[in-house]
Design an enzyme around this catalytic site. Structure first.
Site, PDB file in Angstrom:
ATOM      1  N   ARG A 152       0.824  -1.211   0.000  1.00 58.94           N
ATOM      2  CA  ARG A 152       0.000   0.000   0.000  1.00 58.94           C
ATOM      3  C   ARG A 152       0.859   1.264   0.000  1.00 58.94           C
ATOM      4  NH1 ARG A 152      -3.915  -1.908   4.709  1.00 58.94           N
ATOM      5  NH2 ARG A 152      -4.650   0.223   4.804  1.00 58.94           N
ATOM      6  N   LYS A 194     -15.093   5.663  -0.836  1.00 61.66           N
ATOM      7  CA  LYS A 194     -14.526   5.724   0.520  1.00 61.66           C
ATOM      8  C   LYS A 194     -13.452   6.795   0.560  1.00 61.66           C
ATOM      9  CE  LYS A 194     -11.196   2.734   1.643  1.00 61.66           C
ATOM     10  NZ  LYS A 194     -10.540   1.455   1.902  1.00 61.66           N
ATOM     11  N   ASP A 214     -14.039   0.163  -2.501  1.00 63.50           N
ATOM     12  CA  ASP A 214     -13.565   1.514  -2.826  1.00 63.50           C
ATOM     13  C   ASP A 214     -13.327   1.610  -4.327  1.00 63.50           C
ATOM     14  OD1 ASP A 214     -10.925   0.663  -3.413  1.00 63.50           O
ATOM     15  OD2 ASP A 214     -10.307   0.911  -1.334  1.00 63.50           O
ATOM     16  N   THR A 233      -7.494  -3.855   9.185  1.00 61.39           N
ATOM     17  CA  THR A 233      -8.152  -3.643  10.487  1.00 61.39           C
ATOM     18  C   THR A 233      -9.642  -3.992  10.428  1.00 61.39           C
ATOM     19  OG1 THR A 233      -8.777  -1.391   9.911  1.00 61.39           O
ATOM     20  CG2 THR A 233      -6.618  -1.696  10.950  1.00 61.39           C
ATOM     21  N   GLY A 267     -11.729  -1.948   9.168  1.00 60.26           N
ATOM     22  CA  GLY A 267     -12.424  -0.652   9.174  1.00 60.26           C
ATOM     23  C   GLY A 267     -13.211  -0.417   7.891  1.00 60.26           C
ATOM     24  N   ASP A 284     -12.717  -6.968  -2.043  1.00 61.44           N
ATOM     25  CA  ASP A 284     -11.539  -6.134  -1.807  1.00 61.44           C
ATOM     26  C   ASP A 284     -10.311  -7.041  -1.896  1.00 61.44           C
ATOM     27  OD1 ASP A 284     -10.042  -3.903  -1.299  1.00 61.44           O
ATOM     28  OD2 ASP A 284     -10.955  -3.435   0.631  1.00 61.44           O
ATOM     29  N   ARG A 324     -10.309   8.152   3.067  1.00 64.04           N
ATOM     30  CA  ARG A 324      -9.529   7.906   4.264  1.00 64.04           C
ATOM     31  C   ARG A 324      -9.040   9.227   4.829  1.00 64.04           C
ATOM     32  NH1 ARG A 324      -7.545   2.915   5.938  1.00 64.04           N
ATOM     33  NH2 ARG A 324      -8.040   1.609   4.171  1.00 64.04           N
TER      34      ARG A 324
END
Ligand code: R5P
Length: 316
Positions: free
Chosen positions: A100, A196, A173, A228, A230, A223, A198
């Site tokens: 990421r 989404k 997303d 996490t 979230g 995804d 962040r």
């Protein structure tokens, strides 16, 4: 002239021994023997116990937590294999960590995914075999051949067999929408997208808007990874607010960091389906998190790379 590498050997570090054993079962060969441990001073040590001179060596090690330890084990194993005169070394990284951090999207930040690629190459990796990179462009961080497999057909097959009525696939997303569209096309159902945003660099995510119709529908979110939890839990909430009836989720990499598995189990999510690219034995699954194995996929890809056969043909 390149030496003849007609013997296949598979080794693993400590990240995911079970997956490596299952790959070896598929290949019908024993897992190679190696000592991989830490000295009291925290230094990692590796000793390959089998003769691998001129052999075709595959080292299986996902970059699961503790990521830095597992990455270092992998690098040291590659170094050990090269110094033991392996004919060719393929790093088999079912989950590529640091993926990421793949672009300089704010001032004074690193591109760690590239740094990891450089480290793997500098250690002596001849090829990389991996599964569902966070961004396909990471392949270009390497100047060695990269085979990126996808777990998508495994996940799609599971949901095709379930034959859920009135299904819509939802990308959690915008970044994942292309791959989610692929899932939707394979299942021949419509696609919707969660927009989404962040906030800053911390782990909390916020679902804002849903593009597409989910009212009274059964939803399957897609995804590449759950970290996490979230993103997915916020998406489930937003989807339910928009009238979704039941929400299923699928991901390739279920990192489930911290208390994520407990939170998923306690959430209104009907089922989470993930693969075993990272170990899940210490997570709470409670019959709500289903794990599908990528071992046959990796095993067949290793077999094909070893024999010089097409890996792409696996997905046709
Ligand atoms: C983000 O770009 C990824 O596709 C995932 O949505 C993300 O890694 C999930 O992280 P978390 O579970 O922490 O929200």
């Amino acid at each position: 002239m390149r030496p003849l590498i007609d013997e296949l050997c598979v080794f693993t570090g400590n990240a995911h021994r079970e997956l490596a054993q299952n790959v070896c079962k598929y290949l019908n060969i024993p897992l190679g023997q190696a000592e991989v441990f830490k000295f009291p001073n925290d230094n990692t040590f590796v000793r390959i116990l089998d003769n691998i001179r001129e052999r075709d060596v595959f080292i299986i090690q996902p970059m699961s937590a503790p990521v830095n330890d597992h990455l270092m084990e992998l690098l040291i194993m590659i170094d050990a294999a090269k110094r033991a005169s392996a004919g060719r070394v393929t790093a088999v990284v079912p989950y590529y960590g640091y993926a990421r951090t793949d672009k300089k999207d704010q001032p004074r930040v690193p591109i760690t995914a590239r740094l990891v690629a450089d480290l793997l190459t500098a250690a002596g990796t001849d090829r990389l075999l991996t599964v569902d990179l966070h961004a396909g462009q990471i392949q270009g961080f390497f100047n060695i051949p990269v085979d990126e497999l996808t777990a998508l057909p495994i996940l799609v097959r599971y949901f095709r067999d379930k034959a859920l009525d009135d299904l819509v696939v939802v990308a959690v997303d915008v970044g994942i929408s292309k791959r989610a569209r692929d899932v939707a096309e394979r299942l021949q159902v419509p696609l919707a997208i969660v927009e989404k945003r962040r906030e800053g660099n911390n782990a909390s995510a916020q679902s804002l808007n849903i593009i597409g119709d989910v009212e009274h529908k059964t939803v399957l979110t897609f995804d590449d990874e759950i970290d996490t939890g979230g993103s997915i839990l916020a998406a489930v909430e937003a989807l339910q607010e928009r009238g979704a009836q039941e929400v299923y989720s699928c991901v390739t990499h279920a990192l489930l960091s911290g208390s994520a598995s407990e939170e998923v189990v306690a959430s209104p999510l009907r089922e989470l389906v993930a693969t075993d690219t990272v170990p899940l034995h210490d997570k709470r699954l409670d019959g709500k998190i289903t794990v599908l194995s990528v071992a046959p996929l990796l095993g067949e890809a290793i077999n094909r790379i070893h024999k010089g056969l097409s890996v792409g043909a696996l997905f046709q």
